[in-house]
Scaffold this active site. Sequence first.
Site, PDB file in Angstrom:
ATOM      1  N   LYS A   1     -15.220   3.050 -11.511  1.00  0.00           N
ATOM      2  CA  LYS A   1     -15.014   1.672 -11.931  1.00  0.00           C
ATOM      3  C   LYS A   1     -15.377   0.761 -10.773  1.00  0.00           C
ATOM      4  O   LYS A   1     -14.610   0.600  -9.828  1.00  0.00           O
ATOM      5  CB  LYS A   1     -13.575   1.387 -12.372  1.00  0.00           C
ATOM      6  CG  LYS A   1     -13.489   0.062 -13.166  1.00  0.00           C
ATOM      7  CD  LYS A   1     -12.138  -0.619 -13.093  1.00  0.00           C
ATOM      8  CE  LYS A   1     -11.928  -1.415 -11.839  1.00  0.00           C
ATOM      9  NZ  LYS A   1     -12.829  -2.632 -11.750  1.00  0.00           N
TER      10      LYS A   1
ATOM     11  N   CYS B   1     -13.347  -4.379   5.729  1.00  0.00           N
ATOM     12  CA  CYS B   1     -11.966  -3.949   5.913  1.00  0.00           C
ATOM     13  C   CYS B   1     -11.673  -3.649   7.377  1.00  0.00           C
ATOM     14  O   CYS B   1     -10.535  -3.758   7.829  1.00  0.00           O
ATOM     15  CB  CYS B   1     -11.664  -2.728   5.056  1.00  0.00           C
ATOM     16  SG  CYS B   1     -12.747  -1.321   5.340  1.00  0.00           S
TER      17      CYS B   1
ATOM     18  N   GLU C   1      -4.003 -10.746   5.886  1.00  0.00           N
ATOM     19  CA  GLU C   1      -5.421 -10.409   5.777  1.00  0.00           C
ATOM     20  C   GLU C   1      -6.128 -11.512   4.987  1.00  0.00           C
ATOM     21  O   GLU C   1      -5.805 -11.768   3.836  1.00  0.00           O
ATOM     22  CB  GLU C   1      -5.613  -9.069   5.077  1.00  0.00           C
ATOM     23  CG  GLU C   1      -7.081  -8.668   4.997  1.00  0.00           C
ATOM     24  CD  GLU C   1      -7.300  -7.358   4.256  1.00  0.00           C
ATOM     25  OE1 GLU C   1      -8.199  -6.601   4.652  1.00  0.00           O
ATOM     26  OE2 GLU C   1      -6.575  -7.093   3.281  1.00  0.00           O
TER      27      GLU C   1
END
Length: 484
Positions: free
Chosen positions: A177, A287, A388
């Site tokens: 996905k 990330c 973040e």
Amino acid sequence: MTEFNNFIDGRFVAGRGDAFANHFPTTGEVIGQIRAADRDQVDAAVGAARAALKGPWGKMSTPDRMGLLRKLADAITARFDDFLAAEIRDTGKPRSIASHIDIPRGAANFGVFADQVAVLGTECFDQPTPDGAGALNYAIRTPRGVIAVICPWNLPLLLMTWKVAPALACGNTVVVKPSEETPATATLLGEVMNDVGIPPGVYNVIHGRGPGCAGEFLTSHPDVDGITFTGETRTGEAIMRAAASGVRPVSLELGGKNPGIIFDDADFDATMEGIGRACFANTGQVCLGTERIYVQRGIFDRVAEGLAQQARGYRLGDPFDDATTMGPVISAGHREKVLSYYDKARAAGADILAGGGTPEMQGYEGGYWVQPTVWTGLAEDAAVVTDEIFGPCTHLQPFDSEDEAVALANNSPYGLATSIWTTNLARAHRVAAQVEVGISWVNCWFLRDLRTAFGGAKSSGIGREGGIHSMEFYSELRNVCVKL
């Protein structure tokens, strides 16, 4: 206008769920239409993957499977321009980045993990018994089964194949996905799978969002044997809850608020080049990126000005122009999030050394643009220091001692990565061992050997992938004991 269909059992199938638009982040224009898979189509994709395990793929020898994966790597490279254009249109990232990182690494992952499986061993023990007889214990490695692969939008092809390649190398089948923001390269890979002769059902793609949609249908499906996910921590927690039903294993690479530590004996020019990429590469949507930097006080002002100059030096614009060095962020919603933190920094009294807002983009006014931004002067509990953001921004804070630097770096619920900049070898080893992260870079950033363990600590994830560590997740060891 491109129609993105699901890829189930070797065929492209129009979705029967919600329809939503695919946008070009550079301009904001609609360039595609996505129709999500409904629950029955997700069930069909998982069923096709299960059938392929019992069919030609499950019966294929390891050398033949490795040959197909190497052929797949070559086929992606042969269609390099198609994958490159699809990735740029989905993400808005510059050709200068996607052509050197995303597409080459996306293809290379299949070759790397084919090579890894080709030399993969297990274990064998000869166990004597008191009566002089014995037993031979040996291990065989079997596929885990049907793997759900949930992919992020920041490096769509690279991070998808980072999971699909070792899963297929170990003999599993997958249901992928992709992010609803970046459907193109996962869909295009279905064409290539058919072209090289990967059996139907081995690789499936279902489109849609997460909660209450294709993502939730997939992760909660009882016939999925393992789930691998890269994305934000809250989504990872939801996936862990879904995986608890049926006791399915998970591999989660989640959020980060990565610290960089710069000591006063660091090579200044090399440090500025490396830390600049760590802050601003891929518009900060990495990330492993660095959103907080701790600098030894004696060189703080010099580093702050050097980094601000780097932020001001990026060229924003047409991603298909080789001169462009920074693209937009992925979506209008993400732009709002990033700019909300720019506002929070200003309201908290940050010293803004560069950026802090939106650039003027003549001809691209509808795109999702933000300025590369450098702040100083905020407390450690300020939102832009703790949360973040996932944008091209960073905050600098001075420190005096090595112990203080380590304490500041560890003062976070996250623990994905750090970069340490010093020419003192003993200090480098000391600090690298103390920072609570999955990977510590010394005098570099984003330098990867694909055989090494990759993953996060604390709220940044669970599990490790890369090299033998991927093999451990995507396979099961079965012990065989034979009495002699």
